[in-house]
Design an enzyme around this catalytic site. Structure first.
Site, PDB file in Angstrom:
ATOM      1  N   HIS A  16      38.957  31.774  49.391  1.00 11.98           N
ATOM      2  CA  HIS A  16      37.858  31.068  50.042  1.00 11.98           C
ATOM      3  C   HIS A  16      37.890  29.602  49.643  1.00 11.98           C
ATOM      4  CE1 HIS A  16      36.415  31.935  45.992  1.00 11.98           C
ATOM      5  NE2 HIS A  16      35.549  30.937  46.153  1.00 11.98           N
ATOM      6  N   ASP A  55      34.883  26.376  48.712  1.00  9.50           N
ATOM      7  CA  ASP A  55      33.531  26.352  48.150  1.00  9.50           C
ATOM      8  C   ASP A  55      32.497  25.587  48.968  1.00  9.50           C
ATOM      9  OD1 ASP A  55      34.204  27.949  46.033  1.00  9.50           O
ATOM     10  OD2 ASP A  55      34.542  26.301  44.623  1.00  9.50           O
ATOM     11  N   HIS A  65      41.189  29.246  47.096  1.00  9.46           N
ATOM     12  CA  HIS A  65      41.351  29.861  45.780  1.00  9.46           C
ATOM     13  C   HIS A  65      40.617  31.193  45.745  1.00  9.46           C
ATOM     14  CE1 HIS A  65      37.516  27.731  45.642  1.00  9.46           C
ATOM     15  NE2 HIS A  65      37.132  28.584  44.697  1.00  9.46           N
ATOM     16  N   ARG A 125      35.235  40.121  32.309  1.00 13.52           N
ATOM     17  CA  ARG A 125      35.671  38.723  32.468  1.00 13.52           C
ATOM     18  C   ARG A 125      34.450  37.822  32.561  1.00 13.52           C
ATOM     19  NH1 ARG A 125      36.222  35.218  36.943  1.00 13.52           N
ATOM     20  NH2 ARG A 125      38.158  34.013  37.107  1.00 13.52           N
TER      21      ARG A 125
END
Length: 213
Positions: free
Chosen positions: A38, A40, A118, A134
């Site tokens: 996608h 941002d 990204h 994570r």
């Protein structure tokens, strides 16, 4: 938060104070957690024969993504997980192309538009160890001071419409300086040392508590 802000401006070659923090977000991904390719600040269209570089789909409008965002950053806070690598994608296929290995204190900085496609690879469980988790600090920046995020007040609940997380004065992120910097195209990869973070983290309803040691 302030150090990451300064590092983002430095990475992008901008004067201090140019970028305004649009939104700060502590993220947690467990096994299976991922983020598809996608951009941002718009719904991205991949490059093609008719479109030599990725662009934005102007026909799609939504409260998210936010068009005022110009720079993004993601800071790894731990390494107690498998998978979950950040990646920059191929502009034509959206498939992972440049994959960044997780490391506490490692921060990716990049422009927020369709030129910086990204995502994040799936987090996987570790064999015979504690479940993978994570943790990362994601930040987005704009240039409009009127839309700058209010600085969180320590020891007080912050409006959940602004952020889901609470902070304590003794739990600030701790790092000293940029020890390593790698430029990837118009993006940058920073490693902060030393970084002491997240020995324990729990999710309670919509609130994450990070304990720095």
């Amino acid at each position: 938060r302030k150090r990451a802000h300064s590092a983002a401006e430095e990475a992008m070659g901008l004067c201090p104070g140019t970028l305004k923090i649009d939104y700060t977000h502590f993220t947690q991904k467990r096994a299976g957690g991922t983020h598809d390719t996608h951009s941002d600040n718009c719904f991205a269209l991949y490059a093609s024969e008719d479109r030599p570089v990725p662009g934005c789909d102007e026909s799609r409008h939504h409260a998210y993504p936010f068009t005022n965002r110009v720079v993004s950053s993601i800071l790894y806070l731990n390494e107690d997980f498998e998978g979950g690598e950040f990646y920059w994608a191929d502009q034509r296929t959206g498939e992972p192309k440049t994959v960044v290995r997780p490391k506490p204190g490692r921060m990716m900085v990049f422009s927020s538009g369709a030129e910086s496609l990204h995502g994040a690879l799936p987090v996987t469980d570790r064999k015979e160890e504690e479940p993978s988790r994570r943790l990362a600090l994601a930040m987005w920046f704009g240039t409009d001071a009127s839309r700058e995020e209010a600085e969180p007040v320590f020891n007080e609940r912050v409006d959940e419409m602004e952020t889901d997380f609470e902070t304590e004065e003794s739990r600030a992120l701790i790092w000293q300086r940029v020890d390593e910097s790698v430029v990837i195209g118009k993006s940058a990869l920073h490693d902060f040392f030393p970084l002491k973070i997240a020995k324990q983290a729990t999710m309670l309803n919509t609130t994450m508590h990070l304990q720095v040691v």
